[in-house]
Design a protein around this motif. Structure first.
Motif, PDB file in Angstrom:
ATOM      1  N   LEU A 194      44.314  26.401  47.609  1.00  0.00           N
ATOM      2  CA  LEU A 194      44.536  27.451  48.599  1.00  0.00           C
ATOM      3  C   LEU A 194      45.103  26.902  49.901  1.00  0.00           C
ATOM      4  O   LEU A 194      45.721  27.627  50.679  1.00  0.00           O
ATOM      5  CB  LEU A 194      43.226  28.200  48.875  1.00  0.00           C
ATOM      6  N   LYS A 195      44.918  25.606  50.145  1.00  0.00           N
ATOM      7  CA  LYS A 195      45.427  24.975  51.356  1.00  0.00           C
ATOM      8  C   LYS A 195      46.878  24.511  51.197  1.00  0.00           C
ATOM      9  O   LYS A 195      47.507  24.113  52.181  1.00  0.00           O
ATOM     10  CB  LYS A 195      44.563  23.774  51.724  1.00  0.00           C
ATOM     11  N   SER A 196      47.390  24.546  49.969  1.00  0.00           N
ATOM     12  CA  SER A 196      48.727  24.014  49.707  1.00  0.00           C
ATOM     13  C   SER A 196      49.769  25.126  49.730  1.00  0.00           C
ATOM     14  O   SER A 196      49.457  26.313  49.691  1.00  0.00           O
ATOM     15  CB  SER A 196      48.761  23.307  48.355  1.00  0.00           C
ATOM     16  N   SER A 197      51.034  24.700  49.737  1.00  0.00           N
ATOM     17  CA  SER A 197      52.148  25.656  49.764  1.00  0.00           C
ATOM     18  C   SER A 197      52.387  26.299  48.405  1.00  0.00           C
ATOM     19  O   SER A 197      53.188  27.232  48.291  1.00  0.00           O
ATOM     20  CB  SER A 197      53.426  24.952  50.226  1.00  0.00           C
ATOM     21  N   SER A 198      51.719  25.821  47.353  1.00  0.00           N
ATOM     22  CA  SER A 198      51.930  26.379  46.020  1.00  0.00           C
ATOM     23  C   SER A 198      51.353  27.787  45.903  1.00  0.00           C
ATOM     24  O   SER A 198      51.725  28.545  45.008  1.00  0.00           O
ATOM     25  CB  SER A 198      51.301  25.474  44.955  1.00  0.00           C
ATOM     26  N   VAL A 199      50.436  28.150  46.802  1.00  0.00           N
ATOM     27  CA  VAL A 199      49.828  29.482  46.806  1.00  0.00           C
ATOM     28  C   VAL A 199      50.456  30.295  47.933  1.00  0.00           C
ATOM     29  O   VAL A 199      50.254  29.991  49.110  1.00  0.00           O
ATOM     30  CB  VAL A 199      48.300  29.403  46.983  1.00  0.00           C
ATOM     31  N   LYS A 200      51.223  31.321  47.584  1.00  0.00           N
ATOM     32  CA  LYS A 200      51.957  32.099  48.573  1.00  0.00           C
ATOM     33  C   LYS A 200      51.083  33.104  49.315  1.00  0.00           C
ATOM     34  O   LYS A 200      51.412  33.520  50.421  1.00  0.00           O
ATOM     35  CB  LYS A 200      53.118  32.825  47.894  1.00  0.00           C
ATOM     36  N   ARG A 201      50.002  33.535  48.701  1.00  0.00           N
ATOM     37  CA  ARG A 201      49.106  34.518  49.323  1.00  0.00           C
ATOM     38  C   ARG A 201      47.688  33.962  49.351  1.00  0.00           C
ATOM     39  O   ARG A 201      46.784  34.472  48.658  1.00  0.00           O
ATOM     40  CB  ARG A 201      49.162  35.843  48.555  1.00  0.00           C
ATOM     41  N   PRO A 202      47.445  32.932  50.132  1.00  0.00           N
ATOM     42  CA  PRO A 202      46.130  32.274  50.112  1.00  0.00           C
ATOM     43  C   PRO A 202      44.987  33.190  50.518  1.00  0.00           C
ATOM     44  O   PRO A 202      43.893  33.117  49.942  1.00  0.00           O
ATOM     45  CB  PRO A 202      46.302  31.114  51.095  1.00  0.00           C
ATOM     46  N   ALA A 203      45.193  34.068  51.510  1.00  0.00           N
ATOM     47  CA  ALA A 203      44.116  34.955  51.955  1.00  0.00           C
ATOM     48  C   ALA A 203      43.713  35.924  50.846  1.00  0.00           C
ATOM     49  O   ALA A 203      42.523  36.139  50.578  1.00  0.00           O
ATOM     50  CB  ALA A 203      44.544  35.718  53.197  1.00  0.00           C
ATOM     51  N   LEU A 204      44.712  36.520  50.194  1.00  0.00           N
ATOM     52  CA  LEU A 204      44.435  37.457  49.113  1.00  0.00           C
ATOM     53  C   LEU A 204      43.742  36.761  47.953  1.00  0.00           C
ATOM     54  O   LEU A 204      42.731  37.245  47.422  1.00  0.00           O
ATOM     55  CB  LEU A 204      45.735  38.101  48.639  1.00  0.00           C
ATOM     56  N   GLU A 205      44.262  35.602  47.555  1.00  0.00           N
ATOM     57  CA  GLU A 205      43.679  34.899  46.420  1.00  0.00           C
ATOM     58  C   GLU A 205      42.280  34.387  46.742  1.00  0.00           C
ATOM     59  O   GLU A 205      41.384  34.411  45.892  1.00  0.00           O
ATOM     60  CB  GLU A 205      44.595  33.753  45.977  1.00  0.00           C
ATOM     61  N   CYS A 206      42.077  33.939  47.967  1.00  0.00           N
ATOM     62  CA  CYS A 206      40.748  33.491  48.375  1.00  0.00           C
ATOM     63  C   CYS A 206      39.754  34.647  48.283  1.00  0.00           C
ATOM     64  O   CYS A 206      38.629  34.485  47.785  1.00  0.00           O
ATOM     65  CB  CYS A 206      40.789  32.930  49.790  1.00  0.00           C
ATOM     66  N   THR A 207      40.157  35.821  48.749  1.00  0.00           N
ATOM     67  CA  THR A 207      39.288  37.002  48.683  1.00  0.00           C
ATOM     68  C   THR A 207      38.930  37.346  47.247  1.00  0.00           C
ATOM     69  O   THR A 207      37.765  37.619  46.915  1.00  0.00           O
ATOM     70  CB  THR A 207      39.979  38.210  49.347  1.00  0.00           C
ATOM     71  N   LEU A 208      39.933  37.323  46.362  1.00  0.00           N
ATOM     72  CA  LEU A 208      39.695  37.650  44.956  1.00  0.00           C
ATOM     73  C   LEU A 208      38.806  36.600  44.284  1.00  0.00           C
ATOM     74  O   LEU A 208      37.905  36.944  43.501  1.00  0.00           O
ATOM     75  CB  LEU A 208      41.025  37.767  44.214  1.00  0.00           C
ATOM     76  N   LEU A 209      39.045  35.328  44.588  1.00  0.00           N
ATOM     77  CA  LEU A 209      38.241  34.264  43.995  1.00  0.00           C
ATOM     78  C   LEU A 209      36.789  34.337  44.461  1.00  0.00           C
ATOM     79  O   LEU A 209      35.857  34.193  43.663  1.00  0.00           O
ATOM     80  CB  LEU A 209      38.836  32.892  44.343  1.00  0.00           C
ATOM     81  N   VAL A 210      36.605  34.545  45.759  1.00  0.00           N
ATOM     82  CA  VAL A 210      35.234  34.645  46.287  1.00  0.00           C
ATOM     83  C   VAL A 210      34.527  35.851  45.683  1.00  0.00           C
ATOM     84  O   VAL A 210      33.348  35.767  45.308  1.00  0.00           O
ATOM     85  CB  VAL A 210      35.259  34.727  47.824  1.00  0.00           C
ATOM     86  N   THR A 211      35.239  36.964  45.558  1.00  0.00           N
ATOM     87  CA  THR A 211      34.652  38.157  44.944  1.00  0.00           C
ATOM     88  C   THR A 211      34.206  37.876  43.512  1.00  0.00           C
ATOM     89  O   THR A 211      33.113  38.277  43.082  1.00  0.00           O
ATOM     90  CB  THR A 211      35.663  39.319  44.943  1.00  0.00           C
ATOM     91  N   PHE A 213      33.275  34.995  42.152  1.00  0.00           N
ATOM     92  CA  PHE A 213      32.101  34.130  42.056  1.00  0.00           C
ATOM     93  C   PHE A 213      30.855  34.759  42.657  1.00  0.00           C
ATOM     94  O   PHE A 213      29.734  34.454  42.218  1.00  0.00           O
ATOM     95  CB  PHE A 213      32.406  32.768  42.682  1.00  0.00           C
ATOM     96  N   VAL A 214      31.010  35.637  43.637  1.00  0.00           N
ATOM     97  CA  VAL A 214      29.859  36.375  44.143  1.00  0.00           C
ATOM     98  C   VAL A 214      29.287  37.259  43.038  1.00  0.00           C
ATOM     99  O   VAL A 214      28.060  37.313  42.816  1.00  0.00           O
ATOM    100  CB  VAL A 214      30.248  37.226  45.380  1.00  0.00           C
ATOM    101  N   LEU A 215      30.176  37.967  42.329  1.00  0.00           N
ATOM    102  CA  LEU A 215      29.728  38.824  41.236  1.00  0.00           C
ATOM    103  C   LEU A 215      29.181  37.999  40.071  1.00  0.00           C
ATOM    104  O   LEU A 215      28.155  38.360  39.466  1.00  0.00           O
ATOM    105  CB  LEU A 215      30.886  39.703  40.752  1.00  0.00           C
ATOM    106  N   TYR A 216      29.846  36.898  39.762  1.00  0.00           N
ATOM    107  CA  TYR A 216      29.451  36.069  38.611  1.00  0.00           C
ATOM    108  C   TYR A 216      28.082  35.428  38.845  1.00  0.00           C
ATOM    109  O   TYR A 216      27.146  35.624  38.070  1.00  0.00           O
ATOM    110  CB  TYR A 216      30.518  35.000  38.374  1.00  0.00           C
ATOM    111  N   PHE A 217      27.954  34.658  39.924  1.00  0.00           N
ATOM    112  CA  PHE A 217      26.691  33.978  40.187  1.00  0.00           C
ATOM    113  C   PHE A 217      25.609  34.958  40.624  1.00  0.00           C
ATOM    114  O   PHE A 217      24.428  34.792  40.287  1.00  0.00           O
ATOM    115  CB  PHE A 217      26.880  32.889  41.244  1.00  0.00           C
ATOM    116  N   GLY A 218      26.023  35.988  41.382  1.00  0.00           N
ATOM    117  CA  GLY A 218      25.053  36.990  41.793  1.00  0.00           C
ATOM    118  C   GLY A 218      24.447  37.688  40.594  1.00  0.00           C
ATOM    119  O   GLY A 218      23.225  37.905  40.532  1.00  0.00           O
TER     120      GLY A 218
END
Length: 354
Positions: A194-211, A213-218
């Motif tokens: 997410l810190k690299s240039s290979s991800v064009k929408r880091p904020a969106l992808e970070c939100t989706l990824l966090v969502t 794992f919150v649902l998965y582990f929760g």
């Protein structure tokens, strides 16, 4: 030419000859494939396939909530590993625009399936996989054969240090055990990317990824006791990693490696470094069509159900040209891949064995 040896560097005279005589080889194959109607979209197929995967995912969630804090959840973990594998294959097809011809819906579907449902960055994987397709089995350009924990050539083995050097000595035996960590590795690599240039929408992808794992582990720790939750996690992620590895490893591992300076036209670069796996409808479903790896690399946007017919056309055409075309069974493909891993790790074992 053995399956594990590097392809030779073509002298300049051979390069000129290749450019003159082989430039139209892929064009002719492409013409035959297009005339057979194999590049047209298959919306009904993907509607049914993705619908079945969605139903399976919903069934796993329903079973998980119904069973509660029970050891029977281990069966759900096994089923969910298969569903996650199918979701990974769905994300792959979306990324290649096999499902939709336009980029926007393909990307939207990929973000939903990869980031939200699987916990893997679509942007990171897309960048990595695109580079792999452009230069399969090229030591300096294909990220799938970059030295990490495993080594893919004797040159890499001689340079290995630390943990890769230890693992490389026994990598054939350790390959499947290491695959149990592949699912978690994909998620870890996704967050790191997410810190690299290979991800064009880091904020969106970070939100989706966090969502995700919150649902998965929760969900795990809300429904199951800590011990059962951790065991569910181990079974699910371990089998998911093995499933992914069993689908992707047979495709190129053990096929010729391309050295820097080697000149090959597009058709030969893709055919010589790829391996097809035969086995009928069951293998087709298990591997999501990636058992037709040669055809997939030649025509990445070709819908999965067209690959079987394309395989017949491509194999016959390669025979006309005298281009080696490798096709084998599923077990044999893994045997070849493991044999290659053991062979390239030999320089690391030589001192101890000597």
């Amino acid at each position: 030419m053995t399956k594990s040896m590097a392809l030779p560097v073509a002298p300049s005279t051979q390069r000129e000859h290749q450019e003159k005589t082989r430039g139209s080889d892929f064009s002719e194959l492409s013409r035959r494939i297009a005339e057979a109607g194999l590049l047209r979209r298959r919306p009904f197929y993907y509607t049914v396939r993705f619908g079945l995967v969605a139903l399976a995912l919903g069934g796993c969630v329903a079973a998980f909530l119904t069973l509660g804090d029970s050891w029977g959840q281990l069966f759900v973990a096994v089923a969910l590993a298969v569903v996650f594998g199918q979701l990974g294959l769905a994300a792959h097809d979306l990324a290649h625009q096999q499902v939709f011809s336009r980029r926007r819906p393909s990307e939207a579907g990929g973000l939903l399936v990869a980031d939200l449902l699987l916990g893997m960055s679509y942007g990171w994987w897309m960048n990595k996989h695109t580079r792999h397709h452009a230069n399969p089995n090229h030591e300096g350009k294909d990220p799938d054969v970059s030295p990490d924990i495993l080594v893919w050539s004797r040159r890499q083995a001689r340079k290995a240090r630390g943990l890769p050097r230890f693992v490389g000595k026994h990598q054939a035996a350790l390959f499947f055990p290491l695959l149990t960590l592949e699912g978690l590795n994909l998620s870890f690599s996704s967050f790191r990317a997410l810190k690299s240039s290979s991800v064009k929408r880091p904020a969106l992808e970070c939100t989706l990824l966090v969502t995700h794992f919150v649902l998965y582990f929760g969900g795990l720790f809300a429904v199951l006791s800590p011990a059962k939750a951790l065991l569910f996690l181990a079974v699910h992620q371990g089998l998911f990693g093995i499933y992914l590895g069993s689908v992707f490893a047979p495709n190129h591992k053990g096929m010729p490696m391309i050295e820097e300076g080697t000149r090959l036209d597009f058709l030969r670069r893709q055919v010589l470094t790829s391996r097809n796996v035969r086995g009928g409808a069951l293998v087709d479903a298990f591997m999501g069509g990636l058992n037709y790896q040669i055809e997939h690399h030649l025509f990445p946007s070709m819908p999965t159900p067209a690959l079987a017919r394309a395989q017949v056309i491509t194999e016959r055409y390669c025979a006309e040209l005298g281009v080696p075309y490798h096709r084998t069974g599923l077990i044999a493909s893994h045997r070849e891949a493991l044999r290659h891993l053991r062979s390239v790790g030999e320089p690391l074992r030589a001192p101890a064995e000597g």
